[in-house]
Scaffold this motif. Sequence first.
Motif, PDB file in Angstrom:
ATOM      1  N   SER A 193       0.837  -1.207   0.000  1.00 57.26           N
ATOM      2  CA  SER A 193       0.000   0.000   0.000  1.00 57.26           C
ATOM      3  C   SER A 193       0.866   1.249   0.000  1.00 57.26           C
ATOM      4  O   SER A 193       0.583   2.225  -0.715  1.00 57.26           O
ATOM      5  N   GLN A 194       1.942   1.244   0.792  1.00 59.75           N
ATOM      6  CA  GLN A 194       2.858   2.384   0.806  1.00 59.75           C
ATOM      7  C   GLN A 194       3.538   2.552  -0.548  1.00 59.75           C
ATOM      8  O   GLN A 194       3.746   3.668  -1.026  1.00 59.75           O
ATOM      9  N   ASP A 195       3.880   1.426  -1.150  1.00 59.86           N
ATOM     10  CA  ASP A 195       4.497   1.431  -2.472  1.00 59.86           C
ATOM     11  C   ASP A 195       3.561   2.055  -3.499  1.00 59.86           C
ATOM     12  O   ASP A 195       3.968   2.868  -4.341  1.00 59.86           O
ATOM     13  N   HIS A 196       2.292   1.678  -3.426  1.00 59.41           N
ATOM     14  CA  HIS A 196       1.269   2.219  -4.327  1.00 59.41           C
ATOM     15  C   HIS A 196       1.167   3.736  -4.170  1.00 59.41           C
ATOM     16  O   HIS A 196       1.122   4.480  -5.161  1.00 59.41           O
ATOM     17  N   ALA A 197       1.136   4.198  -2.926  1.00 63.83           N
ATOM     18  CA  ALA A 197       1.016   5.641  -2.673  1.00 63.83           C
ATOM     19  C   ALA A 197       2.217   6.397  -3.220  1.00 63.83           C
ATOM     20  O   ALA A 197       2.078   7.482  -3.795  1.00 63.83           O
ATOM     21  N   ARG A 198       3.433   5.818  -3.061  1.00 61.93           N
ATOM     22  CA  ARG A 198       4.637   6.490  -3.565  1.00 61.93           C
ATOM     23  C   ARG A 198       4.617   6.602  -5.086  1.00 61.93           C
ATOM     24  O   ARG A 198       4.993   7.632  -5.655  1.00 61.93           O
ATOM     25  N   CYS A 199       4.181   5.543  -5.754  1.00 55.81           N
ATOM     26  CA  CYS A 199       4.139   5.572  -7.226  1.00 55.81           C
ATOM     27  C   CYS A 199       3.125   6.600  -7.722  1.00 55.81           C
ATOM     28  O   CYS A 199       3.393   7.330  -8.688  1.00 55.81           O
ATOM     29  N   GLN A 200       1.973   6.679  -7.068  1.00 56.89           N
ATOM     30  CA  GLN A 200       0.975   7.662  -7.485  1.00 56.89           C
ATOM     31  C   GLN A 200       1.474   9.076  -7.236  1.00 56.89           C
ATOM     32  O   GLN A 200       1.237   9.985  -8.038  1.00 56.89           O
ATOM     33  N   ARG A 201       2.199   9.264  -6.127  1.00 56.62           N
ATOM     34  CA  ARG A 201       2.763  10.584  -5.853  1.00 56.62           C
ATOM     35  C   ARG A 201       3.783  10.970  -6.908  1.00 56.62           C
ATOM     36  O   ARG A 201       3.880  12.131  -7.302  1.00 56.62           O
ATOM     37  N   TRP A 202       4.567   9.982  -7.368  1.00 58.74           N
ATOM     38  CA  TRP A 202       5.557  10.263  -8.421  1.00 58.74           C
ATOM     39  C   TRP A 202       4.860  10.742  -9.687  1.00 58.74           C
ATOM     40  O   TRP A 202       5.296  11.714 -10.320  1.00 58.74           O
ATOM     41  N   LEU A 203       3.777  10.092 -10.064  1.00 51.90           N
ATOM     42  CA  LEU A 203       3.015  10.503 -11.249  1.00 51.90           C
ATOM     43  C   LEU A 203       2.469  11.917 -11.070  1.00 51.90           C
ATOM     44  O   LEU A 203       2.531  12.746 -11.991  1.00 51.90           O
ATOM     45  N   ASN A 204       1.924  12.198  -9.882  1.00 52.50           N
ATOM     46  CA  ASN A 204       1.366  13.531  -9.627  1.00 52.50           C
ATOM     47  C   ASN A 204       2.463  14.594  -9.649  1.00 52.50           C
ATOM     48  O   ASN A 204       2.257  15.693 -10.175  1.00 52.50           O
ATOM     49  N   LYS A 205       3.616  14.256  -9.087  1.00 49.43           N
ATOM     50  CA  LYS A 205       4.728  15.208  -9.049  1.00 49.43           C
ATOM     51  C   LYS A 205       5.202  15.546 -10.462  1.00 49.43           C
ATOM     52  O   LYS A 205       5.566  16.689 -10.752  1.00 49.43           O
ATOM     53  N   LYS A 206       5.203  14.542 -11.340  1.00 51.18           N
ATOM     54  CA  LYS A 206       5.630  14.757 -12.721  1.00 51.18           C
ATOM     55  C   LYS A 206       4.499  15.315 -13.589  1.00 51.18           C
ATOM     56  O   LYS A 206       4.672  15.466 -14.800  1.00 51.18           O
ATOM     57  N   ARG A 207       3.344  15.603 -12.956  1.00 47.41           N
ATOM     58  CA  ARG A 207       2.167  16.151 -13.651  1.00 47.41           C
ATOM     59  C   ARG A 207       1.693  15.221 -14.768  1.00 47.41           C
ATOM     60  O   ARG A 207       1.307  15.673 -15.861  1.00 47.41           O
ATOM     61  N   ILE A 208       1.771  13.928 -14.503  1.00 48.36           N
ATOM     62  CA  ILE A 208       1.275  12.928 -15.458  1.00 48.36           C
ATOM     63  C   ILE A 208      -0.105  12.496 -15.008  1.00 48.36           C
ATOM     64  O   ILE A 208      -0.274  11.976 -13.899  1.00 48.36           O
ATOM     65  N   LYS A 209      -1.096  12.723 -15.857  1.00 49.98           N
ATOM     66  CA  LYS A 209      -2.480  12.423 -15.488  1.00 49.98           C
ATOM     67  C   LYS A 209      -2.757  10.943 -15.725  1.00 49.98           C
ATOM     68  O   LYS A 209      -3.189  10.549 -16.804  1.00 49.98           O
ATOM     69  N   SER A 210      -2.455  10.188 -14.699  1.00 53.92           N
ATOM     70  CA  SER A 210      -2.565   8.745 -14.829  1.00 53.92           C
ATOM     71  C   SER A 210      -2.841   8.121 -13.469  1.00 53.92           C
ATOM     72  O   SER A 210      -2.593   8.732 -12.426  1.00 53.92           O
ATOM     73  N   PHE A 211      -3.370   6.903 -13.487  1.00 54.63           N
ATOM     74  CA  PHE A 211      -3.560   6.116 -12.278  1.00 54.63           C
ATOM     75  C   PHE A 211      -2.510   5.000 -12.255  1.00 54.63           C
ATOM     76  O   PHE A 211      -2.167   4.443 -13.295  1.00 54.63           O
TER      77      PHE A 211
END
Length: 843
Positions: free
Chosen positions: A487-505
Amino acid sequence: FCGAYYLISRSLGPEFGGSIGLIFAFANAVAVAMYVVGFAETVVEMLSDVDALMTDELNDIRIVGTLTVILLLGISVAGMEWEAKAQIVLLVILLAAIANYFIGSFMAIESKEPKGFFGYNTAIFLENLGPDFREDETFFSVFAIFFPAATGILAGANISGDLTDPQSAIPKGTLLAILITGITYVAVAISAGSCIVRDATGDHNDTVSDTVNCTDAACTLGYDFSICKEGGCQYGLMNDFQVMSLVSGFGPLISAGIFSATLSSALASLVSAPKVFQALCKDNIYPGLGVFAKGYGKNNEPLRAYVLTFFIGLAFILIAELNIIAPIISNFFLASYALINFSVFHSSLANSPGWRPSFKYYNMWVSLAGAILCVVVMFVINWWAALVTLLIVLALYIYVSYKKPDVNWGSSTQALIYNQALTHCLNLTGVEDHVKNFRPQCLVLVGYPNSRPALVQLVHSFTKNVGLMVCAHVKTLTRRPNFKELSQDHARCQRWLNKKRIKSFYTPVYTDSLRHGAQFLMQAVGLGRLKPNTLVMGYKNNWSEGDMRDLEIYIHTIHDAFDLQYGVVILRLQDGLDISHIQGQGALSLFICVCVCVCVCVCVKSDSDSCPSKTTSSQSSPLILRETKIPLSLTDQRLLETSQQFKKKQGKGTIDVWWLFDDGGLTLLIPFLLTNRSKWGDCRIRVFIGGKINRIDHDRRAMATLLSRFRIDFSDIHVLGDINTKPKKHNKLTFKELIEPYRLKEDDMEQEAAERLKAQEPWRITDNELELYRAKTNRQIRLNELLKEHSSTAKLIVMSMPLARKGTVSSALYMCWLETLSKDLPPLLLVRGNHQSVLTFYS
C-alpha cells in the motif's frame, strides 16, 4: 490553529484557504490602524478643546497613533498573558463607561438642554425614528463605517490555538459576544435616539418665542433650533461626535470607555493578524513566507509576524482618516465572512459522512444566504473596491491551484469532486459508445512508472485531457505479500506521477505471471465507461537472451489483448526502455544508486525489458533504497538520455505514419493527437501507404481526400510502389541467422521426436511454417529496408503492427518478424487497433 483561516482552508481546501488567509490577516492588520486612528481622533479632539495641539489635527493623529501602536506592540510581544490582563482592565473600564452612559441618560439636567439632551421623550424618539442622511451619505456608506465595529466577533476564533477547549469556548464565547454586543448597540442607539435631538445650537437663548411657528420635538420642549437647517450647528446627534459624554453622568469616563473600546479592539486585531499569518506560513502554501512562521518562547509567539503586522498597521495609520480606512477593511472582512459561510454550505453540499455539525439549529441554506448577502453588501458599499478584493482572491486562488501544494486536509472540495465523479460515471454507463466520442484509453504495462519514463511520457502526450491512462504493474510474488508495504508502495508511485504532472492512475496486481496479471487488468480495470480499450507495452528488446518461456508469455499477452477487443501499441527504442537499474534517473548525472531492497518481489527469469510490468529483485521499488554512488557506464548514460527524449520539446521534424492496414484508424489517430500537444506541435505528419507502381498518383489523391475528410493535417503522402519488391539477399541471410537458434528442424529427426520437442517447446519454428509464411517474412524484411530509406530521420515512426494467426504462427517467428521490422530505426510505435472505427467523417 487560527479559527477563520483554519475553518476555510480545511473546509474548502488550500486554494480558497490560502487566498482568504492572506486577505483575512491583512484585514486584521488594517483593523489595527482603524481602531488606533479612532483612539487618536478622540485624544486629538480633547487636546483641541484645551488648545494643546502639537502641530495640526491631521499630523497629531499620526503622532498619537504611531506612539499608541508601538505601545500595543510591546504588550502583544510580551505574550498572551499580558494581552489577556490588559484586555480585562480595558473591559472593566468599558463596562463602567457603558453603565455611566445609561445612568446619565436618566439624569436630565437643564444646562444640557441647549446642546440637545432633554432626557427620554416620546416626541424625540418618533422624530429620530426615520432616516435623515446628509452630505451624500447613504445607508450603506454609514454601514461601511459601522461594520468594522462588529468584526471582533472572530477574535476568539483567531486565537483558538491558545484556548484550552476551543471546541466549546469558541461557539459559546462568539454567540454570547454577538448577543451582548448586539443588545448593547441597539440599546445605546434607542437610548440616544429617545433623549437627544438631531440638531442643537448649544445657545441658552434659542428658546421658543410666540412668533416662531415650529413643529419639531425641540419646539415642544421649549427650544428653537430651526437655524440649524442652514448648517453650522455643533451639537445634537448629527453633529457632536462626543454626544455620549454629554449624556453620561461623568463625561471623562466616556472618553476612557472610548479609549478602552478602541485599544481593546486594536489589541485583539494586533494579536489575531500575526496568529493567522503564522498559521498560513506554517502550511507553506506560498513559498518565501515561511520566514514568518517561526515562533518564539513557550507559547510559540510569532514575533516576526508581529513586526510585519506593526508596519502594515503603521502605514494605514499615516492615512489618518477613519472614513477612508473603514470601508477598505469592511470589504476584506466581508469577503472573509462570505467564504466562511460558503465553506459551511459547501461542506453540507458535498454530503460527506465526515461532516457532522453539532449546532442544533444549523441550516445549509442560511449559510448560503449569508454568503450571498456578504458579497452583495460588498458591491453596494463600494463596487470597485469589492471587485479589486475579489480579483485579489481569484489571483491568489489561481496561483495556489497552479502550484498544487502537497497538503491533504480532507476538504469539502475533495468530497464534492467525489460526488460529481460518481454521478458522472453512473450517468456515462447509460450512454452507448459512438465513433465520434472514441478516446484512446490506455492500459500501460510499465511496471514502476519511473522505471520506463519514455513509455509513460509518450502515452501521456496523447492521452492528456483526452483519454484514460492507467500505469499497470504486474507483480509476481513467491510469498504472501505484505499488504502494508504494498500500500505504501502504491502511494509512492501515485505521488511520483502527480509530481511529474502525469495524469494517470497507478494500478498494481499480484499474480504468478505477466500473462495472468495482464488478463486480470484488462478485464477488471476501469469503472463503467471509463475502461481501457488499448494495451500499451514496451518492446522486448533482449528477448533472444532470456528464457523463451517468457517470450511465449509476452506474445500470448498480445493475443489476449486482441481477444478482449483491445487495440495494441508497442513502443521500441533501440537503447531500450527500462532504467530501473539506474537510480537518480530524474537527471542525467554520472552516478547510479545501488538498491538495497526493502520489499523483494521475484519475477520469472528474464531481462527487465522483456518483462515490462513484472518486478524483479533488481527492479524492486526504486523509491525505497540506500544510495551508494558509482560512475555510470556510457551505455547507461545513453539510456538515460534516451529515456528523457519525450519529456522535452521535439522541435521541427516529422512523425512518419506507415498505414499499411485498415485497423479502424488508431494508427492515424495517435499521431494526430500527438501533434495537438505543444511538445510535438512543430512536427508534421507524413503518411506512407502501399500501392502499385502504375497507380501512384491515383492512390495519393485518394489518400489525400480521405485524410481531408477525416480533418487530419499532413505535410506529404508517399505511395510505396516498390513495397512488394523482394528484399536484398544480405538482409534475407541476416534473417536466416536470426531464426536459426529457434528452428525445430523436424526434417532432421524422427517424427515422434519432433512432435515431442514441439510439445515441450511450442515457440520453435517448423520448416512447414517457415515455408508457409515466406511471403510475409520477406515483407517484414522489405519494410525495414524502406523504413531506413525514408524515415531514418523521423522524430517518431507510427506503423501498423503485423499480426500473427494465433495457434499457427510460433512465438519465435512472430518475434523475429517484429525484430526484423523494427531494428536500427528511430523511436517506433507499432500500432494495431481492434478493427472498430475510431475515425469519422462527421463532426
